[in-house]
Write a protein that holds these residues in place. Structure first.
Motif, PDB file in Angstrom:
ATOM      1  N   GLN A   1       6.973  36.784   7.208  1.00  0.00           N
ATOM      2  CA  GLN A   1       6.820  37.615   8.433  1.00  0.00           C
ATOM      3  C   GLN A   1       7.832  37.436   9.607  1.00  0.00           C
ATOM      4  N   ASN A   2       8.201  36.079  10.353  1.00  0.00           N
ATOM      5  CA  ASN A   2       8.662  35.793  11.171  1.00  0.00           C
ATOM      6  C   ASN A   2      10.163  35.889  10.809  1.00  0.00           C
ATOM      7  N   ARG A   3      10.450  35.421   9.087  1.00  0.00           N
ATOM      8  CA  ARG A   3      11.885  36.110   8.564  1.00  0.00           C
ATOM      9  C   ARG A   3      12.690  36.864   8.202  1.00  0.00           C
ATOM     10  N   SER A   4      11.170  38.423   8.989  1.00  0.00           N
ATOM     11  CA  SER A   4      12.124  39.473   8.829  1.00  0.00           C
ATOM     12  C   SER A   4      11.173  40.007   9.835  1.00  0.00           C
ATOM     13  N   ILE A   5      11.260  40.312  10.654  1.00  0.00           N
ATOM     14  CA  ILE A   5      10.294  40.715  12.148  1.00  0.00           C
ATOM     15  C   ILE A   5      10.038  42.093  12.324  1.00  0.00           C
ATOM     16  N   PHE A   6      11.844  43.077  11.210  1.00  0.00           N
ATOM     17  CA  PHE A   6      11.912  44.247  11.914  1.00  0.00           C
ATOM     18  C   PHE A   6      10.628  45.437  10.618  1.00  0.00           C
ATOM     19  N   ILE A   7       9.907  44.760   9.421  1.00  0.00           N
ATOM     20  CA  ILE A   7      10.144  44.970   8.535  1.00  0.00           C
ATOM     21  C   ILE A   7       8.253  44.321   8.548  1.00  0.00           C
ATOM     22  N   GLY A   8       7.399  46.276   8.195  1.00  0.00           N
ATOM     23  CA  GLY A   8       5.789  45.913   9.149  1.00  0.00           C
ATOM     24  C   GLY A   8       5.490  46.893   9.495  1.00  0.00           C
ATOM     25  N   ASP A   9       4.802  46.704   9.918  1.00  0.00           N
ATOM     26  CA  ASP A   9       3.596  47.721  10.192  1.00  0.00           C
ATOM     27  C   ASP A   9       2.714  46.781  11.179  1.00  0.00           C
ATOM     28  N   GLY A  10       1.298  47.655  11.909  1.00  0.00           N
ATOM     29  CA  GLY A  10       0.398  47.238  12.173  1.00  0.00           C
ATOM     30  C   GLY A  10      -0.637  46.343  11.736  1.00  0.00           C
ATOM     31  N   GLY A  11      -0.486  47.215  10.337  1.00  0.00           N
ATOM     32  CA  GLY A  11      -0.962  45.693   9.289  1.00  0.00           C
ATOM     33  C   GLY A  11      -0.539  44.816   9.038  1.00  0.00           C
ATOM     34  N   ASP A  12       0.890  44.334   9.937  1.00  0.00           N
ATOM     35  CA  ASP A  12       1.462  42.548   9.369  1.00  0.00           C
ATOM     36  C   ASP A  12       0.900  41.561  10.010  1.00  0.00           C
ATOM     37  N   ASN A  13       0.563  42.962  11.693  1.00  0.00           N
ATOM     38  CA  ASN A  13       0.356  42.120  12.900  1.00  0.00           C
ATOM     39  C   ASN A  13      -1.257  41.645  12.255  1.00  0.00           C
ATOM     40  N   VAL A  14      -2.203  42.631  12.185  1.00  0.00           N
ATOM     41  CA  VAL A  14      -3.764  42.231  12.007  1.00  0.00           C
ATOM     42  C   VAL A  14      -3.286  40.599  10.781  1.00  0.00           C
ATOM     43  N   LEU A  15      -2.355  41.142   9.867  1.00  0.00           N
ATOM     44  CA  LEU A  15      -2.565  39.673   8.647  1.00  0.00           C
ATOM     45  C   LEU A  15      -2.144  38.940   8.927  1.00  0.00           C
ATOM     46  N   HIS A  16      -0.988  38.970  10.340  1.00  0.00           N
ATOM     47  CA  HIS A  16      -0.480  37.543  10.560  1.00  0.00           C
ATOM     48  C   HIS A  16      -1.436  36.927  11.741  1.00  0.00           C
ATOM     49  N   LEU A  17      -2.286  36.823  12.306  1.00  0.00           N
ATOM     50  CA  LEU A  17      -2.819  36.692  13.482  1.00  0.00           C
ATOM     51  C   LEU A  17      -4.312  35.775  12.722  1.00  0.00           C
ATOM     52  N   MET A  18      -4.765  37.042  11.666  1.00  0.00           N
ATOM     53  CA  MET A  18      -6.354  36.757  11.040  1.00  0.00           C
ATOM     54  C   MET A  18      -5.552  35.781   9.643  1.00  0.00           C
ATOM     55  N   SER A  19      -4.647  35.167   9.680  1.00  0.00           N
ATOM     56  CA  SER A  19      -4.230  34.290   8.419  1.00  0.00           C
ATOM     57  C   SER A  19      -4.400  32.833   9.651  1.00  0.00           C
ATOM     58  N   ILE A  20      -4.331  33.252  10.713  1.00  0.00           N
ATOM     59  CA  ILE A  20      -4.393  31.667  11.591  1.00  0.00           C
ATOM     60  C   ILE A  20      -5.867  31.571  11.923  1.00  0.00           C
ATOM     61  N   TYR A  21      -6.581  32.522  12.209  1.00  0.00           N
ATOM     62  CA  TYR A  21      -8.016  32.382  11.904  1.00  0.00           C
ATOM     63  C   TYR A  21      -9.027  31.992  10.897  1.00  0.00           C
ATOM     64  N   LEU A  22      -8.555  32.212   9.597  1.00  0.00           N
ATOM     65  CA  LEU A  22      -8.962  31.814   8.702  1.00  0.00           C
ATOM     66  C   LEU A  22      -8.492  30.287   8.346  1.00  0.00           C
ATOM     67  N   VAL A  23      -8.079  29.536   8.596  1.00  0.00           N
ATOM     68  CA  VAL A  23      -7.786  28.157   8.791  1.00  0.00           C
ATOM     69  C   VAL A  23      -8.918  27.703   9.366  1.00  0.00           C
ATOM     70  N   PHE A  24      -9.097  28.327  10.616  1.00  0.00           N
ATOM     71  CA  PHE A  24     -10.361  27.434  10.837  1.00  0.00           C
ATOM     72  C   PHE A  24     -11.759  28.033  10.521  1.00  0.00           C
ATOM     73  N   THR A  25     -12.121  29.009   9.114  1.00  0.00           N
ATOM     74  CA  THR A  25     -12.745  28.898   8.864  1.00  0.00           C
ATOM     75  C   THR A  25     -13.678  28.112   7.814  1.00  0.00           C
ATOM     76  N   ARG A  26     -14.922  28.724   7.380  1.00  0.00           N
ATOM     77  CA  ARG A  26     -15.354  27.827   6.199  1.00  0.00           C
ATOM     78  C   ARG A  26     -15.326  28.891   5.048  1.00  0.00           C
ATOM     79  N   CYS A  27     -14.343  29.501   4.937  1.00  0.00           N
ATOM     80  CA  CYS A  27     -14.745  31.015   4.007  1.00  0.00           C
ATOM     81  C   CYS A  27     -14.378  30.488   2.324  1.00  0.00           C
ATOM     82  N   GLY A  28     -14.811  29.504   1.970  1.00  0.00           N
ATOM     83  CA  GLY A  28     -15.433  29.187   0.627  1.00  0.00           C
ATOM     84  C   GLY A  28     -16.755  28.876   0.157  1.00  0.00           C
TER      85      GLY A  28
END
Length: 404
Positions: A119-146
């Motif tokens: 996503q940071n490679r091509s910032i003009f590609i995407g929509d609001g869903g990509d912004n949500v996915l961007h943030l949630m991918s960082i938050y998931l690292v701190f969770t015990r989601c398994g």
């Protein structure tokens, strides 16, 4: 007089003794991994134009931009087609591993790296869903989601059952091997000056997770008492519960800001904000359906006012379970309609996944039982065997460290 201290003590105990919302966090893991994986597979034929080194957004432009905004992307480390193909394939594999819950902790880290890098490679590609996915991918690292609905949980349950029968459990070798490979990659990237080239947050997080996994393994194997294990487990629970609260707050913030922003303008008051997107070629994959939805001015007004009302009211309904569940259903239906009518499936799937953190546990358990029955019926028809069902307590044991 002692009620307040007792309540505080009970709250602290709940936050530290267990990772709350195991089914909600599992749904978030599965939903965002599925969203990202489907997106990468759909765009695979066009990956060169979107993120490749020969695309219109050149590598020199990316390096100049990331030098100014300090964004992290591994695609700028090496200028070449093989490196890009490797990063893209790694992002696909990390999404698949996170989806099924294989080595969830490592998979979540690689998933974050893939999402952020592309996503940071091509910032003009995407929509609001990509912004949500961007943030949630960082938050998931701190969770015990398994903890549940994952291969890690199944492996942990089988190991616990073997110990209960007095059998010897074979030591895990895959986890330490992954840890060593990732450590070598981090050392190489750091020594060559690429890891901390423009950003420090993501690289520091990568080193912190790698060190934490090594510490967990060392404590599990070498500690002579249970106190170090209990301490690390408490820290992991606190991080998980804190990340879950942040995910919930992020979802509420998205709806609150979107709703209050809509109130300020006249386009949502007269329905034009709904009418015009339905008549744009870019957002009308089904012109007949779009024409049907926009044929009635009354329907447009109801949709506009209903959307604003639900988005503004949703954060305030979290204290009333029944009202919250009703608005949650309306939000999910709204995103489902957007996916079909406006042709934005990945945006809608990302938002529905973010909404899933508020789903009741009883509903998720019912869905899980239905999925288990469907799987059992499929396996029986295929001539296989269905393993005995496991309790949530068995499924959540032993999921930290290299397996989560």
């Amino acid at each position: 007089m002692n009620r307040a201290p007792a309540t505080l003590s009970h709250a602290l105990t709940r936050v530290t003794e267990a990772a709350l919302g195991p089914y909600q966090s599992a749904v978030i893991r599965i939903g965002f991994a599925l969203t990202w994986l489907l997106y990468l597979l759909r765009e695979f034929p066009y990956r060169q134009e979107l993120y490749g080194p020969s695309g219109p957004w050149s590598l020199a432009m990316v390096r100049r931009l990331t030098g100014d905004n300090h964004a992290f992307t591994a695609l700028t480390w090496v200028n070449g087609q093989p490196w890009f193909e490797f990063c893209y394939a790694l992002a696909v594999l990390a999404g698949a591993a996170l989806l099924v819950g294989w080595r969830t902790r490592t998979a979540s880290v690689l998933f974050m790296v893939g999402v952020v890098s592309l996503q940071n490679r091509s910032i003009f590609i995407g929509d609001g869903g990509d912004n949500v996915l961007h943030l949630m991918s960082i938050y998931l690292v701190f969770t015990r989601c398994g903890q549940v609905w994952s291969l890690d949980a199944r492996r942990a349950a089988r190991a616990a059952a073997a110990r209960a029968r007095g059998e010897r459990v074979r030591a895990d070798r895959t986890g330490p091997a992954l840890w060593a490979v990732l450590g070598l990659a981090l050392v190489t990237a750091t020594a060559t000056g690429r890891l901390f080239g423009n950003s420090w947050l993501i690289p520091a997080l990568l080193w912190a997770v790698w060190a934490a996994l090594g510490l967990w393994w060392l404590v599990q194997r070498r500690a002579r008492s249970d106190e170090p294990r209990i301490l690390l487990d408490v820290i992991a629970n606190v991080l998980h519960n804190g990340a879950l609260v942040v995910i919930m707050a992020e979802a509420c913030l998205i709806y609150a800001t979107a709703g209050w922003y809509k109130i300020q303008g006249s386009r949502w008051q007269d329905g034009t904000a709904v009418y015009y997107p339905l008549h744009l070629d870019y957002f009308t994959p089904w012109p007949g359906l779009a024409g049907l939805l926009s044929a009635s001015a009354t329907m447009l007004t109801i949709v506009a006012y209903g959307t604003v009302t639900v988005q503004v009211a949703f954060p305030f309904t979290l204290f009333n379970r029944r009202v919250k569940n009703v608005l949650l259903v309306l939000l999910i239906l709204e995103h489902a309609v957007i996916a079909v009518a406006l042709g934005l499936p990945f945006f809608s799937l990302a938002m529905i996944t973010a909404d899933a953190v508020f789903l009741p546990t009883s509903f998720l358990l019912r869905i899980g039982r239905l999925a288990a029955r469907a799987r059992g019926r499929f396996v029986r028809e295929g001539g296989g065997t269905v393993p005995a069902p496991r309790s949530p307590e068995e499924s959540t044991s032993g999921h930290v460290g290299f397996t989560a």
